[in-house]
Write a protein that holds these residues in place. Sequence first.
Motif, short mmCIF file in Angstrom:
data_model
loop_
_atom_site.label_atom_id
_atom_site.label_comp_id
_atom_site.label_asym_id
_atom_site.label_seq_id
_atom_site.Cartn_x
_atom_site.Cartn_y
_atom_site.Cartn_z
N TYR A 1 -40.13 -57.77 13.49
CA TYR A 1 -39.87 -59.20 13.52
C TYR A 1 -38.37 -59.49 13.62
O TYR A 1 -37.56 -58.84 12.98
N THR B 1 -44.76 -54.10 16.04
CA THR B 1 -43.71 -55.10 16.21
C THR B 1 -42.64 -54.95 15.14
O THR B 1 -42.89 -54.42 14.05
N GLY C 1 -44.59 -61.41 18.13
CA GLY C 1 -43.57 -61.94 17.24
C GLY C 1 -44.14 -62.90 16.22
O GLY C 1 -45.26 -63.42 16.35
#
Length: 404
Positions: free
Chosen positions: A189, A187, A159
Motif C-alpha cells: 500500500y 500489494t 491499492g
Amino acid sequence: MSSASVTPPAVRKISRRVQNIRISATKLMPMLAAKVGGCVSLGQGVPSFATPPHIAEAVCRALREEPSVGKYSLQPGMPALREAIAEGLARDKGFHVDPDTEIGVTVGAMEALLMAILTIVDRGEEVIIPSPGYASHAEQVLMAEGRPVYVPLRPADWGLDVDAIRAAVTDRTRAVILCNPGNPTGTVYDEADVRALCALALERDFVIISDETYDFMVFGADGEPAPMPFSPASLPEMRDHVICINSFSKKYALTGWRVGYVAADKGWMAELLKVHDAAAICAPTVSQHAALAALRGPQDCVAEMQRSLEARRALTCKALDAMSGHFSYVAPRGAFYVMAKYLFTGAPSPDVARRILEEARVITIPGGSFGPEGEGHLRLSFGGDEAELAECFKRLEAWAKDAR
C-alpha cells in the motif's frame, strides 16, 4: 431390552461461533491434493527454505545447556526476546515500545491476530477487511461473533481505497485490518493511503490491526529488496489506535516453530494478554529461543531468501505472461503471492481450483475464499523452489490450452 426403550445419544450441540467459521481453503486444498496424489503446489504460503543453521544450532545449544528451555517462559515472553523485538521496531519503524509492558510473544501471528480481535470485537460489531484479504482474518472476526465488512481494493493495482473504507465505516465499526504487504494480492500500500487511513481511524475512533508479517519482502524496481512498507505504528498520534502484529515464520523460515508477537500501547497489552493467558499461557519456550537467535544472529540468510524470492517472482510473472490468453494479473510488489484472474471460464473459483487440482495435479487456492473481490481469481504462491515452480507452470500451461 427393546429398542424402543433405549435412550438415544444426546445431540451434539455445536456453538454458534464454531458453526459460523470454516477451515480456510489454503489448508483444505493441500488436504484434497493428498488424496489425488502426485501434485505440485502453487498453494499454501510456506517458503521452501530450511530454518537457517545458526538458528537451529542456537536452539540445540540451549536444549543442552539451559534447563529452562523445557519449561514455561514468562507469560508475555522471554525478556531478552521482547527487548530484541523492541529494538527492531524502533530501528526499522520508529515505533518505540516498552519491552516490559508493550510486547507479547505469541504462538505465531495467528494467535496475535486472534488476541486482537477477541479483545476489540463484541457480538455484532464490525471489522472492515480490504478485499481480497487474508481468509483467516474474516474467520477470526466471525469467531468473535463480529461481522466482517469487505471493502474492495482498487482492481487496477489492488491499492487501498480509503474513500470506500470511509463510506463503509459505521457506529459499529471497531477496526480495520491492514495486511501490508498483502496476502493474497502481493500489494504494497502507498504511504499516502496508509496515512489517510490513520487519519480516518483517529477521526472515527477505530483501531487499525496492522498485520506486518511480510514487511521484509518488498520488491524494488531494480529487482533488489525495497524499504519496508509504511507502518501505522510509526505515527505517535496512532498510539491508542494501532495494534501491530508480526511473525518470525516467513522472514526466518520458522513456520513450524509457531512464534510471532503483538506490540501495542500498554493499555491494550494488558487486555490482550488476558486472551493469551486463557488460550496458550505462553509461546513455546524453545521457539522463543529460535526467534531470539534469529534477531540477534547474522541477517545474510534473510537477504539470501529475498534474492531467491525475487527470482521466483520473475519466473512466475514470465510464466503468467506466456499464458496471457488464459490469465491476467497485477505484478506483486511484496510477499510471495499473485492473484491470477482466469479468462477461460466464468465458473466459480472453487470449481476451477478443483479442476486444476484433479486434471493438472497443481494446487492453487480459489480466490473467492479471500473475499468477494477475489472471485474469478486463483491465488498462486511462489514460495516453492524454482524446480517445483517450473513444473507447476509447465502443467498449468498444458492444461490451460484445453481449458473451457
